[in-house]
Structures are given as C-alpha cells and as structure tokens.
Design a protein around this motif. Structure first.
Motif, PDB file in Angstrom:
ATOM      1  N   PHE A  75      19.347 -41.396  -4.602  1.00  0.00           N
ATOM      2  CA  PHE A  75      19.987 -42.029  -5.754  1.00  0.00           C
ATOM      3  C   PHE A  75      19.227 -43.227  -6.290  1.00  0.00           C
ATOM      4  CE2 PHE A  75      23.302 -39.993  -3.246  1.00  0.00           C
ATOM      5  CZ  PHE A  75      23.946 -39.229  -4.204  1.00  0.00           C
ATOM      6  N   GLY A  76      18.309 -43.781  -5.506  1.00  0.00           N
ATOM      7  CA  GLY A  76      17.630 -44.996  -5.905  1.00  0.00           C
ATOM      8  C   GLY A  76      18.252 -46.208  -5.242  1.00  0.00           C
ATOM      9  N   SER A  77      17.529 -47.303  -5.234  1.00  0.00           N
ATOM     10  CA  SER A  77      17.972 -48.482  -4.495  1.00  0.00           C
ATOM     11  C   SER A  77      19.213 -49.132  -5.108  1.00  0.00           C
ATOM     12  CB  SER A  77      16.836 -49.508  -4.424  1.00  0.00           C
ATOM     13  OG  SER A  77      16.403 -49.871  -5.729  1.00  0.00           O
ATOM     14  N   ILE A  78      19.336 -49.119  -6.443  1.00  0.00           N
ATOM     15  CA  ILE A  78      20.495 -49.766  -7.074  1.00  0.00           C
ATOM     16  C   ILE A  78      21.772 -48.960  -6.854  1.00  0.00           C
ATOM     17  CG2 ILE A  78      21.496 -50.507  -9.274  1.00  0.00           C
ATOM     18  CD1 ILE A  78      18.695 -51.282 -10.190  1.00  0.00           C
ATOM     19  N   ILE A 352      17.796 -28.491  -0.088  1.00  0.00           N
ATOM     20  CA  ILE A 352      17.462 -27.126  -0.500  1.00  0.00           C
ATOM     21  C   ILE A 352      16.272 -27.113  -1.453  1.00  0.00           C
ATOM     22  CG2 ILE A 352      18.323 -25.107  -1.767  1.00  0.00           C
ATOM     23  CD1 ILE A 352      21.109 -25.793  -0.682  1.00  0.00           C
ATOM     24  N   THR A 353      16.251 -28.041  -2.407  1.00  0.00           N
ATOM     25  CA  THR A 353      15.157 -28.060  -3.381  1.00  0.00           C
ATOM     26  C   THR A 353      13.889 -28.691  -2.831  1.00  0.00           C
ATOM     27  OG1 THR A 353      15.938 -30.178  -4.286  1.00  0.00           O
ATOM     28  CG2 THR A 353      16.773 -28.156  -5.300  1.00  0.00           C
ATOM     29  N   GLY A 354      14.000 -29.421  -1.735  1.00  0.00           N
ATOM     30  CA  GLY A 354      12.828 -30.099  -1.186  1.00  0.00           C
ATOM     31  C   GLY A 354      12.382 -31.275  -2.024  1.00  0.00           C
ATOM     32  N   ARG A 355      13.306 -31.826  -2.787  1.00  0.00           N
ATOM     33  CA  ARG A 355      12.971 -32.950  -3.657  1.00  0.00           C
ATOM     34  C   ARG A 355      12.652 -34.171  -2.808  1.00  0.00           C
ATOM     35  NH1 ARG A 355      15.715 -36.600  -7.326  1.00  0.00           N
ATOM     36  NH2 ARG A 355      17.645 -36.327  -6.155  1.00  0.00           N
ATOM     37  N   ARG A 356      11.533 -34.801  -3.051  1.00  0.00           N
ATOM     38  CA  ARG A 356      11.108 -35.968  -2.270  1.00  0.00           C
ATOM     39  C   ARG A 356      10.803 -37.122  -3.210  1.00  0.00           C
ATOM     40  NH1 ARG A 356       9.591 -34.775   2.993  1.00  0.00           N
ATOM     41  NH2 ARG A 356       9.529 -32.573   3.514  1.00  0.00           N
ATOM     42  N   GLN A 357      10.972 -38.314  -2.723  1.00  0.00           N
ATOM     43  CA  GLN A 357      10.677 -39.503  -3.495  1.00  0.00           C
ATOM     44  C   GLN A 357       9.246 -39.953  -3.226  1.00  0.00           C
ATOM     45  OE1 GLN A 357      12.595 -40.684  -5.724  1.00  0.00           O
ATOM     46  NE2 GLN A 357      14.338 -39.380  -5.270  1.00  0.00           N
ATOM     47  N   THR A 358       8.703 -40.703  -4.166  1.00  0.00           N
ATOM     48  CA  THR A 358       7.379 -41.282  -3.984  1.00  0.00           C
ATOM     49  C   THR A 358       7.463 -42.400  -2.957  1.00  0.00           C
ATOM     50  OG1 THR A 358       7.819 -42.744  -5.841  1.00  0.00           O
ATOM     51  CG2 THR A 358       6.666 -40.689  -6.312  1.00  0.00           C
ATOM     52  N   ALA A 361      10.343 -46.711  -3.174  1.00  0.00           N
ATOM     53  CA  ALA A 361      11.670 -46.227  -3.541  1.00  0.00           C
ATOM     54  C   ALA A 361      11.990 -46.624  -4.980  1.00  0.00           C
ATOM     55  CB  ALA A 361      12.712 -46.785  -2.590  1.00  0.00           C
ATOM     56  N   ARG A 362      12.525 -45.695  -5.760  1.00  0.00           N
ATOM     57  CA  ARG A 362      12.884 -45.962  -7.141  1.00  0.00           C
ATOM     58  C   ARG A 362      14.154 -46.807  -7.191  1.00  0.00           C
ATOM     59  NH1 ARG A 362      12.283 -39.850  -9.615  1.00  0.00           N
ATOM     60  NH2 ARG A 362      10.141 -39.483  -8.911  1.00  0.00           N
ATOM     61  N   LYS A 363      14.265 -47.590  -8.262  1.00  0.00           N
ATOM     62  CA  LYS A 363      15.493 -48.342  -8.438  1.00  0.00           C
ATOM     63  C   LYS A 363      16.641 -47.419  -8.813  1.00  0.00           C
ATOM     64  CE  LYS A 363      13.429 -52.805  -9.605  1.00  0.00           C
ATOM     65  NZ  LYS A 363      13.345 -53.900 -10.612  1.00  0.00           N
ATOM     66  N   ILE A 364      16.355 -46.418  -9.646  1.00  0.00           N
ATOM     67  CA  ILE A 364      17.370 -45.436 -10.027  1.00  0.00           C
ATOM     68  C   ILE A 364      16.722 -44.062 -10.046  1.00  0.00           C
ATOM     69  CG2 ILE A 364      18.939 -44.630 -11.831  1.00  0.00           C
ATOM     70  CD1 ILE A 364      19.238 -47.481 -12.783  1.00  0.00           C
ATOM     71  N   ASP A 365      17.313 -43.115  -9.346  1.00  0.00           N
ATOM     72  CA  ASP A 365      16.897 -41.720  -9.434  1.00  0.00           C
ATOM     73  C   ASP A 365      17.883 -41.028 -10.377  1.00  0.00           C
ATOM     74  OD1 ASP A 365      15.201 -39.418  -7.887  1.00  0.00           O
ATOM     75  OD2 ASP A 365      17.225 -38.725  -8.395  1.00  0.00           O
TER      76      ASP A 365
END
Length: 428
Positions: A75-78, A352-358, A361-365
């Motif tokens: 979800f992101g840090s915020i 399931i999608t294998g979605r990964r963050q860079t 960490a993003r502030k908002i995903d």
C-alpha cells in the motif's frame, strides 16, 4: 525461525475459548444431521484457513517480512500508517470485548459480590498487564503456555458434554428448524458472521509465515492451527447446543449454549471456580492479541519510551472498555475489521501476481490503495445488493463482497502494472 507446530499451537488458542464459542456456535447451527453438519463446517473451516490465512501467510513467507512490512510494500508507507491504526483499534477493542470482557462478565461470581466499576477496571488492567508481560516471552515459551490453555479449553468442552449427556440421542437429528427459513440464506448469513470474527485475526496470524521455514510448513500451520480448531470447536459446540436443548439443563425461552450446559440449575456460589477456569482458558488468545498489539505499535524510528507510553494508554483503554459501551466503539470495531479483511485480500492478490516493490518503499502504491478503496466502498452499495428477504445488515453482508472486490481490483491492477512495466522494458 519458529517450528510450525509451535505456531499452530499458538493460533489454536484463538478458537479454543468460550468467547469464540459463544460468538459463533450459532453462525452455522446444527440444523442438519451431524454427518451433514460436519461436512458443512469442514468446508467452511477449510475455506477460512485457505482464503484468509494461507494467502497472507505465504506472502509473508516469500517476503520474509512481518505484517507491517507487507502492508508497506502493498500500500505504500503513508497508507500503511492508516492500516497500523486499524490494527491498533481492532486489537484494543477485541481484547477489551473478548478475553478481558469475559473476565468482567464473570467477576461477580468469582469474587462473590458485584464489583464497582473502579474495582472491575483495576482487576481487568492487572490481568491485561499479565497478558502483555507473558506475551513478551519467546514464541517457544508461548507455545508451551498455549498447550496448557488448549488442554483446559478441551476439558471445558468435555465437561459441558457430560453435563448434557441425557440429550445426546437427540443430537443425531440436530436442532429443530425454527419457522420458515431459507437454508442458503442462513448459510450465507452464518458464514459471513464467522468470517467477520476470524478473518482479521487470521491476518495477524499470517505474520508467522515470515518465521516458518517453507510453504509446506505454512500449509500445515493453516490446517492444524486454523482449520482444525475452527472445525472441531464449532462442531462440539453445536453438539452441546443440541444436547442442551433436550436435557434437564435447558431453560425455556433461552438459546441453548455452552454456558447453559455448564452452569444451568447450579448454585451461583458454586460457579466461581469453573468460571475462573474458563477465563484462564482465554489467556492464550489474550497473549496472542497482546503480542500483535505490541508489534503494531512498534514503529521504526520511534523511541522505546514512546512505544511503551502508547501501550500503556492502550492497556488503560482496554481495561475501561468492558465496563462501558458506546455504539461508536462497535462501529469502529466493524470498520477496522472490514478494512483488515480487505487488506488481507490485497496481500493475497499481490502474492498471485508476483507484484514487487522497488528497493525504496513508495509513499503511496496506487494499485493497492485503489483496491482497498474499492473494497471499502462496497457497504455504500449493499442496500441495493441485499436480498429483499433479509434487508437487515446485522450479519455484515458487505464483508465477503468487499473482500472479493478488493481482491479482483488488485489482481487486475497488478497484472496491468506488470504488463506495462514489461512493455516499457522492451521499448527501452
């Protein structure tokens, strides 16, 4: 690392206690023969373990991160700060209403007088402090303590069964079906209520996935720590309800349950000891909630003094809750439970999608946040979706649709995000 058996023992305490039996023994009542009822409960327990625990637990196992880290990735840090607040609200209210609420309810029988609000709050705070202190022990020690409370809970079930033994022959036919009822609608109502009580706790339990060795061990934990206790405890509770209805313990105009089986027609002065044992049997669940609350307020960069100050305020509020009730608290509990249930759906979709963050960490995903918003918007549309047969909302009809919408939205968004990222990579 933790052995999956220890994790299963700790998680079993969430479902082997009197508050869970009283809250959910009539969600899927024993209206059918025992064999059919057992199949229904088995399917429901397996669905709960698979959908609401195994997905987030496998995500934690893959990322090797606790729940807080998973929430920040998805979800992101915020938004993760808001979800942490939901965790704190849910755990504080759950601890106040469930394990410690039972202590307040039984306190007059234990101390043999009606305690004042100040006395009840002081005793509840002392027991809460004990639970917090013991929850800080190692997970291995907590598992050993869980063995004791689980055995005590099983002994309580056996005692209730024995007290209504003259009603055992009636169990084969189940409870009488009251009036004109829809079997499908009743099953949908009951499963929604059961999910409402279990799904948020399953999300907190999923943090064990980051400490368990492999996927097989996570699956074993789900089966033995979630599915089996839910199935076994509700099956026995349903049998006790049906037997109590046909026994001398039954009190007309009241719903038969485990409390009726244990204490009906017994002297009030003789109930204190067994009631205290039922309270002690909830300590395993209380320790789990206390440990989860400590993890929820343990924010990186925040000093230890500040963390313990927040926990002290939480403990005071937990002790205050049983002696006071406001509709606002019930609304906050319901909202936080729905939010955490939808968050679990999004963690599963990310797995399931294998979605990964860079790396940073993003502030908002936006994918995760949009899916959460879509799921939480479902209650506003439920008046148009509820059946004309049951327009009332007491059974949380939006919960499962909210879970489904959040899951599908995140799944589609994650797949589109991966495809767009792949297209950009090819073009570059």
């Amino acid at each position: 690392m933790i052995d999956w058996r220890d994790a299963a023992l700790i998680l079993s305490t969430l479902f082997l206690n009197l508050p869970f039996w009283l809250a959910h023994d009539f969600d899927l009542p024993l209206f059918d023969p025992v064999s059919v009822h057992g199949v229904i409960l088995g399917v429901a327990a397996q669905l709960i373990a698979t959908v609401f625990f195994m997905g987030p637990a496998l995500a934690a196992q893959r990322a090797r991160k606790p729940l807080a880290g998973l929430l920040e990735d998805s979800f992101g840090s915020i938004p993760a700060w808001g979800l942490r607040l939901c965790c704190v609200v849910f755990l504080v209210l759950w601890l106040g209403y469930s394990p410690l609420g039972l202590l307040w309810r039984f306190m007059p029988f234990v101390v043999h007088h009606i305690p004042s609000d100040m006395e009840a709050t002081a005793v509840t705070a002392a027991v809460g402090l004990f639970l917090f202190a013991t929850s800080l022990q190692s997970l291995r020690t907590n598992a050993k303590l869980a063995v004791f409370t689980n055995k005590l809970a099983i002994a309580i079930l056996i005692a209730a069964l024995l007290r209504v033994r003259e009603g055992w022959p009636a169990v084969l036919n189940g409870l009488p079906i009251p009036g004109e009822r829809s079997g499908r609608l009743d099953a949908w109502h009951g499963f929604s209520l059961l999910v409402f009580g279990v799904a948020p706790l399953a999300l907190f339990a999923a943090t064990f996935g980051s400490r368990i060795g492999g996927r097989k061990q996570v699956v074993k934990t789900a089966l033995s720590g979630v599915a089996l206790p839910v199935f076994g405890s509700l099956l026995v509770a349903g049998i006790i309800d049906a037997a109590a209805l046909r026994s001398a313990s039954y009190t007309p105009s009241l719903s038969p349950n485990i409390m009726m089986a244990l204490w009906s027609h017994s002297a009030s002065g003789a109930r204190g000891g067994t009631m205290m044992l039922t309270v002690i049997a909830t300590f395993g669940a209380g320790r789990f909630g206390a440990r989860s609350l400590i993890e929820a307020v343990s924010i990186p960069g925040v000093g230890t003094a500040a963390k313990w100050a927040v926990l002290g305020c939480c403990l005071c509020f937990i002790a205050w809750i049983p002696t006071h009730y406001f509709p606002t608290l019930a609304t906050a509990f319901e909202a936080s439970a729905t939010c955490l249930t939808v968050a679990g759906a999004i963690l599963t979709a990310d797995l399931i999608t294998g979605r990964r963050q860079t790396a940073g960490a993003r502030k908002i995903d936006w994918v995760g946040l949009s899916a959460l918003a879509a799921g939480l918007a479902m209650p506003f549309y439920m008046p148009f979706l509820t059946s004309s047969e049951a327009p009332e909302l007491w059974w949380h009809p939006w919960l499962l649709p909210s879970f489904g919408v959040g899951f599908v939205t995140c799944l589609v968004g994650g797949l589109l995000q991966k495809r767009m990222a792949k297209a950009v990579t090819i073009e570059s």
